[in-house]
Design a protein around this motif. Structure first.
Motif, PDB file in Angstrom:
ATOM      1  N   GLN A 204       0.832  -1.206   0.000  1.00 24.62           N
ATOM      2  CA  GLN A 204       0.000   0.000   0.000  1.00 24.62           C
ATOM      3  C   GLN A 204       0.864   1.253   0.000  1.00 24.62           C
ATOM      4  O   GLN A 204       0.588   2.214  -0.727  1.00 24.62           O
ATOM      5  CB  GLN A 204      -0.919   0.001   1.223  1.00 24.62           C
ATOM      6  N   ARG A 205       1.931   1.245   0.796  1.00 22.17           N
ATOM      7  CA  ARG A 205       2.808   2.413   0.834  1.00 22.17           C
ATOM      8  C   ARG A 205       3.558   2.582  -0.479  1.00 22.17           C
ATOM      9  O   ARG A 205       3.857   3.710  -0.885  1.00 22.17           O
ATOM     10  CB  ARG A 205       3.790   2.289   2.002  1.00 22.17           C
ATOM     11  N   MET A 206       3.864   1.480  -1.138  1.00 25.64           N
ATOM     12  CA  MET A 206       4.499   1.590  -2.462  1.00 25.64           C
ATOM     13  C   MET A 206       3.597   2.336  -3.433  1.00 25.64           C
ATOM     14  O   MET A 206       4.029   3.283  -4.105  1.00 25.64           O
ATOM     15  CB  MET A 206       4.789   0.191  -3.030  1.00 25.64           C
ATOM     16  N   LEU A 207       2.338   1.918  -3.499  1.00 24.08           N
ATOM     17  CA  LEU A 207       1.409   2.531  -4.454  1.00 24.08           C
ATOM     18  C   LEU A 207       1.131   3.988  -4.116  1.00 24.08           C
ATOM     19  O   LEU A 207       1.202   4.865  -4.979  1.00 24.08           O
ATOM     20  CB  LEU A 207       0.110   1.731  -4.474  1.00 24.08           C
ATOM     21  N   GLY A 245       3.147  12.098   1.724  1.00 25.68           N
ATOM     22  CA  GLY A 245       2.501  12.043   3.033  1.00 25.68           C
ATOM     23  C   GLY A 245       1.036  12.414   2.969  1.00 25.68           C
ATOM     24  O   GLY A 245       0.197  11.809   3.649  1.00 25.68           O
ATOM     25  N   LEU A 246       0.707  13.431   2.159  1.00 20.90           N
ATOM     26  CA  LEU A 246      -0.692  13.846   2.013  1.00 20.90           C
ATOM     27  C   LEU A 246      -1.555  12.712   1.456  1.00 20.90           C
ATOM     28  O   LEU A 246      -2.660  12.455   1.941  1.00 20.90           O
ATOM     29  CB  LEU A 246      -0.786  15.067   1.104  1.00 20.90           C
ATOM     30  N   ALA A 250      -4.509  10.977   3.485  1.00 13.19           N
ATOM     31  CA  ALA A 250      -5.864  11.125   2.956  1.00 13.19           C
ATOM     32  C   ALA A 250      -6.528   9.782   2.702  1.00 13.19           C
ATOM     33  O   ALA A 250      -7.749   9.650   2.863  1.00 13.19           O
ATOM     34  CB  ALA A 250      -5.830  11.948   1.668  1.00 13.19           C
ATOM     35  N   LEU A 251      -5.758   8.777   2.308  1.00 14.10           N
ATOM     36  CA  LEU A 251      -6.328   7.491   1.912  1.00 14.10           C
ATOM     37  C   LEU A 251      -6.144   6.387   2.950  1.00 14.10           C
ATOM     38  O   LEU A 251      -6.523   5.246   2.692  1.00 14.10           O
ATOM     39  CB  LEU A 251      -5.714   7.049   0.569  1.00 14.10           C
ATOM     40  N   LYS A 252      -5.564   6.703   4.095  1.00 12.95           N
ATOM     41  CA  LYS A 252      -5.365   5.653   5.105  1.00 12.95           C
ATOM     42  C   LYS A 252      -6.717   5.170   5.629  1.00 12.95           C
ATOM     43  O   LYS A 252      -7.665   5.953   5.780  1.00 12.95           O
ATOM     44  CB  LYS A 252      -4.515   6.186   6.256  1.00 12.95           C
ATOM     45  N   GLN A 253      -6.816   3.892   5.875  1.00 12.99           N
ATOM     46  CA  GLN A 253      -8.047   3.282   6.364  1.00 12.99           C
ATOM     47  C   GLN A 253      -7.998   2.987   7.856  1.00 12.99           C
ATOM     48  O   GLN A 253      -9.021   2.993   8.529  1.00 12.99           O
ATOM     49  CB  GLN A 253      -8.326   1.992   5.593  1.00 12.99           C
ATOM     50  N   GLU A 267       2.384   8.182  15.440  1.00 16.01           N
ATOM     51  CA  GLU A 267       1.292   7.513  14.728  1.00 16.01           C
ATOM     52  C   GLU A 267       1.858   6.525  13.717  1.00 16.01           C
ATOM     53  O   GLU A 267       2.903   6.769  13.115  1.00 16.01           O
ATOM     54  CB  GLU A 267       0.426   8.554  14.019  1.00 16.01           C
ATOM     55  N   LEU A 268       1.181   5.402  13.566  1.00 15.67           N
ATOM     56  CA  LEU A 268       1.569   4.405  12.576  1.00 15.67           C
ATOM     57  C   LEU A 268       0.353   4.032  11.745  1.00 15.67           C
ATOM     58  O   LEU A 268      -0.672   3.605  12.280  1.00 15.67           O
ATOM     59  CB  LEU A 268       2.133   3.153  13.254  1.00 15.67           C
ATOM     60  N   ILE A 269       0.464   4.192  10.436  1.00 16.85           N
ATOM     61  CA  ILE A 269      -0.601   3.775   9.528  1.00 16.85           C
ATOM     62  C   ILE A 269      -0.525   2.260   9.363  1.00 16.85           C
ATOM     63  O   ILE A 269       0.554   1.705   9.115  1.00 16.85           O
ATOM     64  CB  ILE A 269      -0.466   4.474   8.170  1.00 16.85           C
ATOM     65  N   LEU A 270      -1.654   1.590   9.500  1.00 12.35           N
ATOM     66  CA  LEU A 270      -1.688   0.137   9.352  1.00 12.35           C
ATOM     67  C   LEU A 270      -1.829  -0.181   7.865  1.00 12.35           C
ATOM     68  O   LEU A 270      -2.924  -0.387   7.346  1.00 12.35           O
ATOM     69  CB  LEU A 270      -2.854  -0.445  10.153  1.00 12.35           C
ATOM     70  N   ASP A 271      -0.691  -0.202   7.176  1.00 13.00           N
ATOM     71  CA  ASP A 271      -0.688  -0.364   5.724  1.00 13.00           C
ATOM     72  C   ASP A 271      -0.180  -1.733   5.286  1.00 13.00           C
ATOM     73  O   ASP A 271       0.159  -1.929   4.120  1.00 13.00           O
ATOM     74  CB  ASP A 271       0.140   0.740   5.066  1.00 13.00           C
TER      75      ASP A 271
END
Length: 356
Positions: A204-207, A245-246, A250-253, A267-271
Motif C-alpha cells: 500500500q505504501r508503495m502505491l 505524506g498527504l 488522505a487514503l489511510k483506512q 502515529e503508525l498507519i496500518l498499511d
C-alpha cells in the motif's frame, strides 16, 4: 515478599513488574504501600491522559500531538524530504557544472542525480519515524536500506529519462521541452516515493508513495520553471515528501496513535496485513513501544482479516487491556476508538471504514 495487585487483589512475588494473575503493572505498588496510598482499581479509557495518568515514561521523548493535527505522515515526510533534498543539493552543487549542463554527458548527470538524490531523499524519509523516537541504530538501518533501494530505482528511471529528455529539459525546463521535462520529473518523483514503501515491505505504501511522489515531482518541475533557479532542486524532496505524506494520510483506512507514554503523539498507519508492536528495535517490529518495562520485545500484532482488524497477542507476553478490560483471548476484534493499554503506554486504534 509479595505485593497485592490493586485490580484483582491477589498477591504476586517480587520483583515481578506485572501481576501474574491479571497482568496489571505493579512497578509503583511498593511506593504506594509504603506511603499508605492506594492505587486506582479501575482504568477508564475516557479519562486517560498524561496529566490524569502520570507515568515514569510519560515525559520521556514526549511529542505534542497538536503539532501533527495537520497529518502525522504528511509532516514527517515533508520535513524528512526537505532535509534529504537539502543535503543532496549541497552535494550536487559541487559535483555538477550547473551553468553549462550542455557540456556534461547525459549519462554522467543521470548517475550523479540517481546516486546522490536517489540516496539522500529516500534515506531521510525512511529514517524519519525512528529518528523521532530517538532509535538511531534502527533509523540508520532503515535509512541505508531506503537509500540503496532509492539509488537503484532512480538510476533505472534516470536511464529511461535519457532516452527522451536532455539535461536542459530535466534541470531547467524553460530551455527545453516542457512536456519532456514534466514527464522526467514526474517519473523521478515517482521513484523517490516508491522507495520508502519498498524498504518497509508495504504494498500500500508503495502505491500511495509512488502516486504522491509523482505529484510532488510534477510540482517540483513547475517550481523550477517558475523560479528559474537551480537552487529550487531543494524543493524536490519537500514536494515529494509532502505529496506522498498527504496521499497516505488522505487514503489511510486504519492507524494507531500513542496517546500516553514515551513518544506520545507518534502515529503508525496500518498499511500491511500484519503489523507488529513491541519494545525491540528489530526490523520485524513495525512500531517500537520503548522505555516501558511492561512491553515485551514482540508483544502483539494487529492483523487485517476479511475486512476487519484483530489484535492478536503473541505467546508468553503479559496481558494487556482494551477499553479498561483485561484481554485474555488470543484474538480480539478492534473497533474505531478502542484504547489499548500495556503498562504505562496507551494507544488508540482508529479506522475509517469497517465491514458491516
Amino acid at each position: 515478599m509479595e505485593l497485592e495487585c490493586p485490580r484483582c487483589h491477589k498477591n504476586t512475588p517480587v520483583p515481578a513488574r506485572l501481576c501474574q494473575h491479571c497482568g496489571f503493572p505493579l512497578t509503583s505498588r511498593a511506593a504506594s504501600a509504603a506511603s499508605g496510598k492506594t492505587q486506582p482499581t479501575n482504568w477508564a479509557p475516557t479519562t486517560v491522559s498524561p496529566q490524569a495518568q502520570p507515568s515514569p515514561v510519560a515525559n520521556a521523548g514526549t511529542m505534542h500531538a497538536s503539532l501533527f493535527q495537520f497529518g502525522y505522515q504528511t509532516v514527517v515526510s515533508a520535513v524528512a524530504g526537505l532535509v534529504g533534498s537539502t543535503v543532496a543539493s549541497l552535494i550536487l552543487w559541487v559535483t555538477l557544472p550547473w551553468r553549462d549542463l550542455s557540456a556534461v554527458n547525459s549519462l554522467q548527470i543521470v548517475l550523479t542525480l540517481g546516486i546522490v538524490a536517489g540516496f539522500c531523499i529516500p534515506a531521510a524519509i525512511a529514517a524519519a519515524p525512528d529518528t523521532i523516537q530517538r532509535q538511531f541504530h534502527r533509523a540508520l538501518r532503515f535509512g541505508v536500506r531506503g537509500g540503496i533501494i532509492g539509488v537503484t530505482i532512480t538510476t533505472l528511471i534516470g536511464l529511461l529519462i535519457t532516452q527522451f529528455a536532455t539535461p536542459h529539459d530535466v534541470f531547467v525546463g524553460f530551455y527545453g521541452s516542457a512536456i519532456r521535462g514534466a514527464l522526467a520529473w514526474t517519473l523521478f518523483g515517482c521513484g523517490l516515493g516508491l522507495a520508502d514503501g519498498v524498504s518497509r515491505g508495504s504494498r500500500q505504501r508503495m502505491l500511495l508513495g509512488a502516486l504522491g511522489g509523482a505529484i510532488g515531482g510534477l510540482f517540483a518541475f513547475i517550481l523550477t520553471v517558475v523560479v528559474r533557479n537551480e537552487g529550487t532542486f531543494v524543493g524536490v524532496g519537500l514536494f515529494v515528501g509532502l505529496c506522498s505524506g498527504l496521499v497516505q494520510d488522505a487514503l489511510k483506512q486504519a492507524w494507531v496513535r500513542i496517546i500516553s507514554g514515551a513518544n506520545e503523539g507518534t502515529e503508525l498507519i496500518l498499511d500491511k496485513p500484519r503489523v507488529r508492536f513491541g519494545s525491540s528495535d528489530a526490523s520485524d517490529v513495525d512500531l517500537g513501544l520503548y522505555q516501558d518495562p511492561a512491553v515485551a520485545p514482540r508483544h502483539f500484532e494487529i492483523v487485517y482479516q476479511n475486512g476487519d482488524f484483530f489484535l492478536k497477542t503473541l505467546p508468553n507476553t503479559p496481558l494487556l487491556q482494551i477499553n479498561g478490560s483485561i484481554i485474555s483471548a488470543a484474538s480480539h476484534r478492534l473497533h474505531d476508538g478502542d484504547q489499548i493499554r500495556i503498562g504505562h503506554t496507551v494507544l488508540t486504534f482508529h479506522a475509517r471504514t469497517r465491514k458491516v
